[in-house]
Structures are given as structure tokens and as C-alpha cells.
Motif scaffolding. Sequence first.
Motif, PDB file in Angstrom:
ATOM      1  N   GLU A 144      30.994  90.619   3.051  1.00 18.92           N
ATOM      2  CA  GLU A 144      32.397  90.919   3.347  1.00 18.92           C
ATOM      3  C   GLU A 144      33.027  91.494   2.090  1.00 18.92           C
ATOM      4  O   GLU A 144      32.759  91.018   0.985  1.00 18.92           O
ATOM      5  CB  GLU A 144      33.133  89.639   3.758  1.00 18.92           C
ATOM      6  CG  GLU A 144      34.620  89.833   4.035  1.00 18.92           C
ATOM      7  CD  GLU A 144      35.344  88.534   4.332  1.00 18.92           C
ATOM      8  OE1 GLU A 144      36.591  88.567   4.403  1.00 18.92           O
ATOM      9  OE2 GLU A 144      34.675  87.490   4.470  1.00 18.92           O
ATOM     10  N   LEU A 145      33.851  92.519   2.242  1.00 14.33           N
ATOM     11  CA  LEU A 145      34.538  93.139   1.101  1.00 14.33           C
ATOM     12  C   LEU A 145      36.031  92.896   1.192  1.00 14.33           C
ATOM     13  O   LEU A 145      36.643  93.161   2.225  1.00 14.33           O
ATOM     14  CB  LEU A 145      34.265  94.648   1.070  1.00 14.33           C
ATOM     15  CG  LEU A 145      35.029  95.459   0.009  1.00 14.33           C
ATOM     16  CD1 LEU A 145      34.667  95.006  -1.407  1.00 14.33           C
ATOM     17  CD2 LEU A 145      34.760  96.956   0.181  1.00 14.33           C
ATOM     18  N   LYS A 146      36.601  92.390   0.109  1.00 17.33           N
ATOM     19  CA  LYS A 146      38.051  92.226  -0.004  1.00 17.33           C
ATOM     20  C   LYS A 146      38.534  93.139  -1.131  1.00 17.33           C
ATOM     21  O   LYS A 146      38.357  92.839  -2.311  1.00 17.33           O
ATOM     22  CB  LYS A 146      38.414  90.769  -0.309  1.00 17.33           C
ATOM     23  CG  LYS A 146      38.091  89.800   0.815  1.00 17.33           C
ATOM     24  CD  LYS A 146      38.553  88.385   0.476  1.00 17.33           C
ATOM     25  CE  LYS A 146      38.285  87.430   1.632  1.00 17.33           C
ATOM     26  NZ  LYS A 146      38.722  86.033   1.299  1.00 17.33           N
ATOM     27  N   SER A 147      39.133  94.256  -0.757  1.00 14.14           N
ATOM     28  CA  SER A 147      39.624  95.215  -1.742  1.00 14.14           C
ATOM     29  C   SER A 147      41.089  94.963  -2.070  1.00 14.14           C
ATOM     30  O   SER A 147      41.784  94.228  -1.354  1.00 14.14           O
ATOM     31  CB  SER A 147      39.458  96.647  -1.225  1.00 14.14           C
ATOM     32  OG  SER A 147      38.125  97.071  -1.345  1.00 14.14           O
ATOM     33  N   ASN A 148      41.518  95.582  -3.164  1.00 10.77           N
ATOM     34  CA  ASN A 148      42.942  95.565  -3.528  1.00 10.77           C
ATOM     35  C   ASN A 148      43.434  94.167  -3.898  1.00 10.77           C
ATOM     36  O   ASN A 148      44.592  93.832  -3.676  1.00 10.77           O
ATOM     37  CB  ASN A 148      43.798  96.102  -2.378  1.00 10.77           C
ATOM     38  CG  ASN A 148      44.746  97.185  -2.834  1.00 10.77           C
ATOM     39  OD1 ASN A 148      44.487  97.877  -3.817  1.00 10.77           O
ATOM     40  ND2 ASN A 148      45.852  97.337  -2.140  1.00 10.77           N
ATOM     41  N   ILE A 149      42.567  93.372  -4.509  1.00 12.44           N
ATOM     42  CA  ILE A 149      42.936  91.985  -4.810  1.00 12.44           C
ATOM     43  C   ILE A 149      44.014  91.915  -5.881  1.00 12.44           C
ATOM     44  O   ILE A 149      44.941  91.110  -5.786  1.00 12.44           O
ATOM     45  CB  ILE A 149      41.691  91.174  -5.217  1.00 12.44           C
ATOM     46  CG1 ILE A 149      40.818  90.945  -3.983  1.00 12.44           C
ATOM     47  CG2 ILE A 149      42.094  89.834  -5.842  1.00 12.44           C
ATOM     48  CD1 ILE A 149      39.548  90.181  -4.259  1.00 12.44           C
ATOM     49  N   GLY A 150      43.914  92.750  -6.912  1.00 12.82           N
ATOM     50  CA  GLY A 150      44.934  92.692  -7.962  1.00 12.82           C
ATOM     51  C   GLY A 150      44.341  92.918  -9.330  1.00 12.82           C
ATOM     52  O   GLY A 150      43.239  93.447  -9.484  1.00 12.82           O
ATOM     53  N   SER A 151      45.074  92.489 -10.333  1.00 12.33           N
ATOM     54  CA  SER A 151      44.702  92.725 -11.724  1.00 12.33           C
ATOM     55  C   SER A 151      43.544  91.825 -12.142  1.00 12.33           C
ATOM     56  O   SER A 151      43.062  90.986 -11.382  1.00 12.33           O
ATOM     57  CB  SER A 151      45.907  92.448 -12.620  1.00 12.33           C
ATOM     58  OG  SER A 151      46.254  91.073 -12.556  1.00 12.33           O
ATOM     59  N   THR A 152      43.107  91.984 -13.388  1.00  8.00           N
ATOM     60  CA  THR A 152      41.962  91.232 -13.899  1.00  8.00           C
ATOM     61  C   THR A 152      42.149  89.732 -13.757  1.00  8.00           C
ATOM     62  O   THR A 152      41.268  89.019 -13.259  1.00  8.00           O
ATOM     63  CB  THR A 152      41.718  91.588 -15.378  1.00  8.00           C
ATOM     64  OG1 THR A 152      41.410  92.990 -15.469  1.00  8.00           O
ATOM     65  CG2 THR A 152      40.566  90.777 -15.956  1.00  8.00           C
ATOM     66  N   ASN A 153      43.286  89.215 -14.208  1.00 11.40           N
ATOM     67  CA  ASN A 153      43.500  87.773 -14.145  1.00 11.40           C
ATOM     68  C   ASN A 153      43.558  87.263 -12.707  1.00 11.40           C
ATOM     69  O   ASN A 153      43.085  86.163 -12.403  1.00 11.40           O
ATOM     70  CB  ASN A 153      44.787  87.395 -14.884  1.00 11.40           C
ATOM     71  CG  ASN A 153      44.609  87.442 -16.388  1.00 11.40           C
ATOM     72  OD1 ASN A 153      43.636  86.909 -16.920  1.00 11.40           O
ATOM     73  ND2 ASN A 153      45.527  88.086 -17.086  1.00 11.40           N
TER      74      ASN A 153
END
Length: 287
Positions: free
Chosen positions: A51-60
Motif C-alpha cells: 500500500e502506498l501513502k503519498s503526500n504524508i508531509g515533511s521529514t519530521n
Amino acid sequence: MAALAALTGCTSAAAAPGRPTVVIGAKQFTEQWIIGELYKQALTDAGYDVELKSNIGSTNIIDGALTSGQIDLYPEYTGVILQVLAEAKSVPTNAADTFNEAKKFQETRGLTLLKPTPFQNRNAVAVKPAFAKEHGLKTISDLKKAGHVVFGEYPDNLEGALGYHDMVKSYGLNDTELKTLNIGLQYTALDHGQVDAADVFTTDPQLAKGGYKILEDTKGYYGFQNVAPVVHRDVLKEQGPGFAKVLNRVDALLTDQAVREMNRAVDTVRLAPSEVADRFLRANHVT
């Protein structure tokens, strides 16, 4: 671009029973979306349930998702691991040592790094050619000639060994005003005169058009930024040795030219990241 040639005839392997689903994460910009799709499609074709979850956010943010178990792996830049996560006061002076130090850090957290890509996406300082000509700018230190400079920087890169504040100090840029911008907005800000200079990435497709000038990093300040999958070690054990081999095969194909062209295909040609990844993998006989 040969890697984006339309090819057909691929059939995916059936997913092996008994192995848990692997959740891949990706940050919130084009290059990450593409790499996430490359990983997902190659693993799916090899028989893994992904499963791919894109656009999660910044590094932290994405690191928090990884360490909390919401995702199992994601592609990360080796220098960013040391700068943002390890909060290193200095970074190595070559790519191999950067990778080794990043891997060592991740292994203290129950994680590890797989093999790095040939390409690296380094930070760089860009200005408009007219601004460079007006003030005689060739290097980052030359920004002092321009007097007061408004500098566009993304929020992840303010602190640390490769960050804005240390860069300004290192180059003696004492009359620089910071304007924070999310990744991808710096080119529009440069075009509209909202900033005079901006932190960009060397694989950005916008740089191929000749509308921006990269200032030479004479101090080698920005270090090394090869990409490697950060993955839970227990996930590698669960999935078996073939899992890492698939990801290593994909990453070995990611040269500077290949990544720039795939970024261009998404940002300029307006193809979907999934389509670009599919064409690249087929053209290189991965799927």
C-alpha cells in the motif's frame, strides 16, 4: 526519453500468502511521489502486498509515521537524516560516509537503510539570471554584493548542519531576510520577485529551462543527498531477502538524468506519477 517509452506485455506475480501488507510512505513533492510509485509497482509485480501513502508531509512528520508504525518504509535523503533527524552539528565530506553515518543513526532506532541511489538531490541556491547579471553573482558568497536579499527557504531546512541559518553564517550573508516557502513554490516566488534567491533542488525540472542561475557552492556547504529506503528491520525479516533485492534493483536505476526526466514528465508534461513510474519500470525491464 527512452525510460518513458510506452511499453506493454507485463504481467504481475500473485501476492504470496502469509506476508503482512507493507505500507510505503512518500513526502509531499513530485520526486517522492514518483519514487513511492516505483517502489510500490516493482514490489507488487514481484508478489508483495503493498500500500502506498503519498503526500504524508515533511521529514519530521513522515519519520513520526515510520517510527509509530503507520508506515513501514519511505525514501529518504541521506544528508537530511543527519541534518534533520540526527541533528548533527557537522556532516561528512563525501557521499559514502554520509550514507554510513545515516545508516548507523537509523539502526539505533530499530530501522535500517538499504542501498543508496546513484543520483543525489542536493540543495542549491538559485537566482534569476537578470538578478545575477545586475549584481555580478557567480557564487553564494557573491550574494553580499546585492545588499539586502530576500531568501526563500522551505520550513524543514532552517536549522541544522545544512540549514539556512548555518548557511547564512558560513557565507557571511548578514543582510539576508528569510521567507519560508513550501517545496515547489520557490520558482514562482523568484519569477514574481517575491524573493531574490531561493533554496532549490538539483533535480528540479524547472532548472533545465535556463530561466534560473545556480550559484556555485564554493564551500561545499550543502553536502550529499543520495536517496535510500528507510525501513523497519523487522519488516525486512518478515518479507524475506527478495524484498530488499527488488528495492535495490529499482534504486540502482535512479541516475541524475533519469530522475530529472521523470520529474519533468510529471511537472511539465503533466503525466501522473503512477504512469511515469510504470513506463520507467517497463522500459527498464523491472516489471
